[in-house]
Design a protein around this motif. Structure first.
Motif, PDB file in Angstrom:
ATOM      1  N   THR A 101       0.838  -1.216   0.021  1.00 28.88           N
ATOM      2  CA  THR A 101      -0.006  -0.228   0.076  1.00 28.88           C
ATOM      3  C   THR A 101       0.993   1.328   0.113  1.00 28.88           C
ATOM      4  N   LYS A 102       0.540   2.460  -0.842  1.00 27.57           N
ATOM      5  CA  LYS A 102       1.219   3.624  -0.723  1.00 27.57           C
ATOM      6  C   LYS A 102       0.072   4.619  -0.516  1.00 27.57           C
ATOM      7  N   ILE A 103       0.199   5.342   0.480  1.00 32.88           N
ATOM      8  CA  ILE A 103      -0.533   6.591   0.799  1.00 32.88           C
ATOM      9  C   ILE A 103       0.497   7.792   0.499  1.00 32.88           C
ATOM     10  N   TYR A 104       0.468   8.582  -0.480  1.00 31.10           N
ATOM     11  CA  TYR A 104       1.174   9.876  -0.715  1.00 31.10           C
ATOM     12  C   TYR A 104       0.831  10.862   0.520  1.00 31.10           C
ATOM     13  N   PRO A 105       1.731  11.598   1.039  1.00 31.58           N
ATOM     14  CA  PRO A 105       1.306  12.513   2.138  1.00 31.58           C
ATOM     15  C   PRO A 105       0.374  13.442   1.473  1.00 31.58           C
ATOM     16  N   GLY A 106      -0.408  13.832   2.258  1.00 34.26           N
ATOM     17  CA  GLY A 106      -1.529  15.075   1.724  1.00 34.26           C
ATOM     18  C   GLY A 106      -2.581  14.581   1.026  1.00 34.26           C
ATOM     19  N   ASN A 107      -2.541  13.249   0.159  1.00 33.73           N
ATOM     20  CA  ASN A 107      -3.644  12.637  -0.550  1.00 33.73           C
ATOM     21  C   ASN A 107      -4.470  11.993   0.277  1.00 33.73           C
ATOM     22  N   PRO A 108      -5.806  12.199   0.026  1.00 29.23           N
ATOM     23  CA  PRO A 108      -6.823  11.624   0.945  1.00 29.23           C
ATOM     24  C   PRO A 108      -6.913   9.883   0.683  1.00 29.23           C
ATOM     25  N   GLY A 109      -6.870   9.574  -0.389  1.00 27.32           N
ATOM     26  CA  GLY A 109      -6.835   7.939  -0.459  1.00 27.32           C
ATOM     27  C   GLY A 109      -5.485   7.216  -0.950  1.00 27.32           C
ATOM     28  N   PRO A 110      -5.372   6.117  -0.846  1.00 29.41           N
ATOM     29  CA  PRO A 110      -4.192   5.517  -1.307  1.00 29.41           C
ATOM     30  C   PRO A 110      -3.870   5.471  -2.747  1.00 29.41           C
ATOM     31  N   ALA A 111      -2.531   5.816  -3.254  1.00 25.91           N
ATOM     32  CA  ALA A 111      -2.535   5.562  -4.469  1.00 25.91           C
ATOM     33  C   ALA A 111      -2.435   4.061  -5.011  1.00 25.91           C
ATOM     34  N   VAL A 112      -1.759   3.181  -4.322  1.00 22.26           N
ATOM     35  CA  VAL A 112      -2.004   2.027  -4.211  1.00 22.26           C
ATOM     36  C   VAL A 112      -2.507   1.225  -3.024  1.00 22.26           C
ATOM     37  N   ASP A 113      -3.370   0.361  -3.415  1.00 26.92           N
ATOM     38  CA  ASP A 113      -3.988  -0.195  -2.160  1.00 26.92           C
ATOM     39  C   ASP A 113      -4.019  -1.665  -2.008  1.00 26.92           C
ATOM     40  N   ASN A 114      -3.298  -1.919  -1.063  1.00 31.98           N
ATOM     41  CA  ASN A 114      -3.368  -3.429  -0.725  1.00 31.98           C
ATOM     42  C   ASN A 114      -3.182  -4.432  -1.986  1.00 31.98           C
ATOM     43  N   VAL A 115      -2.128  -4.357  -2.573  1.00 27.70           N
ATOM     44  CA  VAL A 115      -1.799  -5.259  -3.557  1.00 27.70           C
ATOM     45  C   VAL A 115      -1.212  -6.430  -3.316  1.00 27.70           C
ATOM     46  N   ASN A 116      -1.717  -7.478  -3.895  1.00 27.26           N
ATOM     47  CA  ASN A 116      -1.012  -8.939  -3.480  1.00 27.26           C
ATOM     48  C   ASN A 116      -0.907  -9.491  -4.825  1.00 27.26           C
ATOM     49  N   MET A 117       0.462  -9.860  -5.038  1.00 33.27           N
ATOM     50  CA  MET A 117       0.672 -10.586  -6.603  1.00 33.27           C
ATOM     51  C   MET A 117       1.932 -11.472  -6.381  1.00 33.27           C
ATOM     52  N   GLY A 123      -2.611   7.051 -14.046  1.00 31.14           N
ATOM     53  CA  GLY A 123      -3.088   7.392 -12.560  1.00 31.14           C
ATOM     54  C   GLY A 123      -3.319   6.379 -11.857  1.00 31.14           C
ATOM     55  N   CYS A 124      -3.623   5.048 -12.494  1.00 27.19           N
ATOM     56  CA  CYS A 124      -4.066   4.005 -11.702  1.00 27.19           C
ATOM     57  C   CYS A 124      -3.180   3.390 -10.579  1.00 27.19           C
ATOM     58  N   GLY A 125      -1.962   3.813 -10.790  1.00 25.22           N
ATOM     59  CA  GLY A 125      -0.881   3.266  -9.755  1.00 25.22           C
ATOM     60  C   GLY A 125       0.150   2.291 -10.262  1.00 25.22           C
ATOM     61  N   LYS A 126       0.358   2.342 -11.411  1.00 26.03           N
ATOM     62  CA  LYS A 126       1.371   1.471 -12.228  1.00 26.03           C
ATOM     63  C   LYS A 126       2.791   1.699 -11.774  1.00 26.03           C
ATOM     64  N   SER A 127       2.988   2.921 -11.767  1.00 24.87           N
ATOM     65  CA  SER A 127       4.511   3.328 -11.632  1.00 24.87           C
ATOM     66  C   SER A 127       4.993   3.182 -10.149  1.00 24.87           C
ATOM     67  N   THR A 128       3.931   3.671  -9.390  1.00 30.41           N
ATOM     68  CA  THR A 128       4.001   3.522  -7.772  1.00 30.41           C
ATOM     69  C   THR A 128       4.228   2.163  -7.400  1.00 30.41           C
ATOM     70  N   PRO A 132       7.017   1.838   0.558  1.00 29.74           N
ATOM     71  CA  PRO A 132       5.549   1.751   0.657  1.00 29.74           C
ATOM     72  C   PRO A 132       5.161   2.170   2.107  1.00 29.74           C
ATOM     73  N   THR A 133       3.970   2.301   2.137  1.00 23.25           N
ATOM     74  CA  THR A 133       3.572   2.964   3.370  1.00 23.25           C
ATOM     75  C   THR A 133       3.147   1.789   4.317  1.00 23.25           C
ATOM     76  N   SER A 134       2.719   0.625   3.814  1.00 23.86           N
ATOM     77  CA  SER A 134       2.663  -0.603   4.283  1.00 23.86           C
ATOM     78  C   SER A 134       2.784  -1.743   3.562  1.00 23.86           C
ATOM     79  N   GLY A 135       2.792  -3.066   4.093  1.00 25.42           N
ATOM     80  CA  GLY A 135       3.083  -4.312   3.154  1.00 25.42           C
ATOM     81  C   GLY A 135       4.187  -4.923   3.080  1.00 25.42           C
ATOM     82  N   ARG A 136       4.446  -5.759   2.252  1.00 25.36           N
ATOM     83  CA  ARG A 136       5.928  -6.359   2.184  1.00 25.36           C
ATOM     84  C   ARG A 136       6.333  -6.696   0.807  1.00 25.36           C
TER      85      ARG A 136
END
Ligand code: ADP
Length: 419
Positions: A28-44, A59-64, A75-79
């Protein structure tokens, strides 16, 4: 320690580290100042040696997602695991040895020569000078650039396509098991892009790295990917499957929308020139005597030859009728070869080349542009027919299944009405 494959590069025998598995866990990635996550709980999970494409709208979060794999973005969280190692918290410099990175417009340092750019990560890693030097030569050769010619040049002295090749050479220099590519061919013209894509396929045949490749171009995804992850907002995975499966069975309307129209034609991107029947063709050297070429054309076995330049690269198609115009020299005679394809080009590339060339065939070339053989229109069309026929049978089968299901559903209702 599992961390061995990234450090054994530079052997005279060539690159040896093949790919390592990548696992993303609840990333998961939440950019500071952004309300929602750019990347949310991806498992792959990406298998060792696999080339996986992340494709999705801007803008869907590919690069992030990609940049979290080498922790250019934390990452904000995850491994993140590479091979057996959890790399979420390791020193980023150590991580760079495991993970090569190539980006759009190559990202080369303009004040460094090609050789210095390629040597960057091996130098950071502390390789001895001689090993670095031989590795640089080896990498240039690998990406199809003559080491003697390109070694000392600066990036501004290269074409866009050549810069991109050097970018790939740099990313591979420390022999990392993983290669991340962020829209690497997004800024070059379509013909160069085709060639670079073919090169990447050839490289991957040799190297078996684990490659994550970001693009917004679905055709590129089909051409390159072993598997494609179609991503929607926040990098949510809409479908993660082979190109064939996505083309024939898109998971939902979002994926269908992304595949776009003409799924059957897009399947032309799945077949390679190497699979369609390359045949030999009569050739002659541009420096051969006019007499010997005339003799070859008059011998009756052929009414056309392909003239090759001194590097054995296709140069001109020469028909028997052209000889009348030769007048002692071949300079004015024949039709120049406009386009060639490599063995890794797609059926679609080959068709395009044949349709735009009056010769009705296209020459197939090797990594230095040298002649290998030709593919003709007849061969291409018979492959297209086979593909379309397979599609038609699939569609019939699919319809039958739907009919069976709907008959199964309507039967009891009718019985009910009859009763
Ligand atoms: P893609 O590669 O699919 O185009 P990105 O990963 O670049 O998407 O961006 C995903 C989302 O995160 C977008 O909404 C983008 O605006 C936002 N974003 C990207 N980078 C940053 C940043 N450095 N700071 C704040 N927001 C960002």
């Amino acid at each position: 320690m599992p961390e061995t494959s990234g450090t054994n590069g530079g052997k005279a025998a060539g690159p040896t580290a093949s790919g390592a598995r990548i696992q993303l866990e609840n990333l998961t990635k939440i950019y500071p100042g952004n309300p929602g996550p750019a990347v949310d709980n991806v498992n792959m999970e990406i298998k060792a040696g696999e080339l996986v494409i992340f494709v999705g709208p801007s803008g869907c979060g590919k690069s992030t997602t990609l940049k979290m794999i080498n922790r250019l973005i934390e990452p904000t969280s995850g491994r993140i695991r590479i091979g057996d190692e959890d790399v979420t918290d390791i020193d980023p410099v150590k991580l760079r040895r495991k993970v090569g990175y190539a980006i759009q417009q190559s990202g080369l340092f303009p004040h460094m020569t090609v050789a210095q750019n390629i040597a960057l990560v091996p130098k950071m890693t502390g390789w001895p000078k001689a090993k670095i030097n031989s590795r640089v030569e080896e990498m240039l050769d690998l990406v199809g650039l003559d080491p003697a010619e390109f070694h000392g040049r600066y990036p501004r002295q290269l074409s866009g396509g050549q810069q991109q090749r050097v970018g790939v050479a740099r990313a591979l220099a420390a022999d990392p098991p993983v290669l991340l590519m962020d829209e690497p061919f997004g800024a070059v013209d379509p013909i160069t892009r085709d060639h670079l894509q073919d090169e990447l396929i050839r490289l991957q045949h040799e190297l078996h790295k684990t490659i994550c490749f970001v693009t917004h171009d679905f055709d590129e995804a089909i051409k390159l990917g072993d598997r494609i992850a179609v991503l929607r907002e926040h990098s949510h995975i809409a479908q993660f499957d082979t190109p064939e499966a996505i083309l024939t069975n898109p998971a939902d309307d979002f994926v269908s929308g992304f595949v776009g129209a003409g799924a059957a034609l897009k399947r032309l991107n799945l077949t390679r020139v190497r699979d369609v029947g390359i045949v030999d063709f009569p050739t002659a050297g541009i420096d051969d005597s006019l007499e010997s070429i005339t003799e070859l054309l008059r011998s009756g076995s052929t009414n056309e030859v392909l003239l090759l330049d001194p590097n054995r690269r296709p140069y001109k198609w020469l028909r028997r009728g052209d000889l009348a115009r030769a007048k002692g020299t071949l300079a004015q005679a024949g039709t120049p070869v406009h386009d060639t394809v490599t063995r890794d080009a797609t059926l679609r590339d080959a068709l395009e080349a044949v349709l735009t060339d009056s010769a009705g065939r296209v020459a197939v070339t090797g990594r230095r542009g040298e002649y290998i053989g030709v593919v003709d229109m007849e061969t291409l069309m018979s492959n297209v027919h086979q593909l379309l026929e397979a599609d038609r049978l699939d569609a019939v089968e699919h319809r039958n299944q739907l009919d069976e299901r709907s008959t199964g559903r309507t039967q009891p209702a009718q019985e009910g009405l009859d009763a």
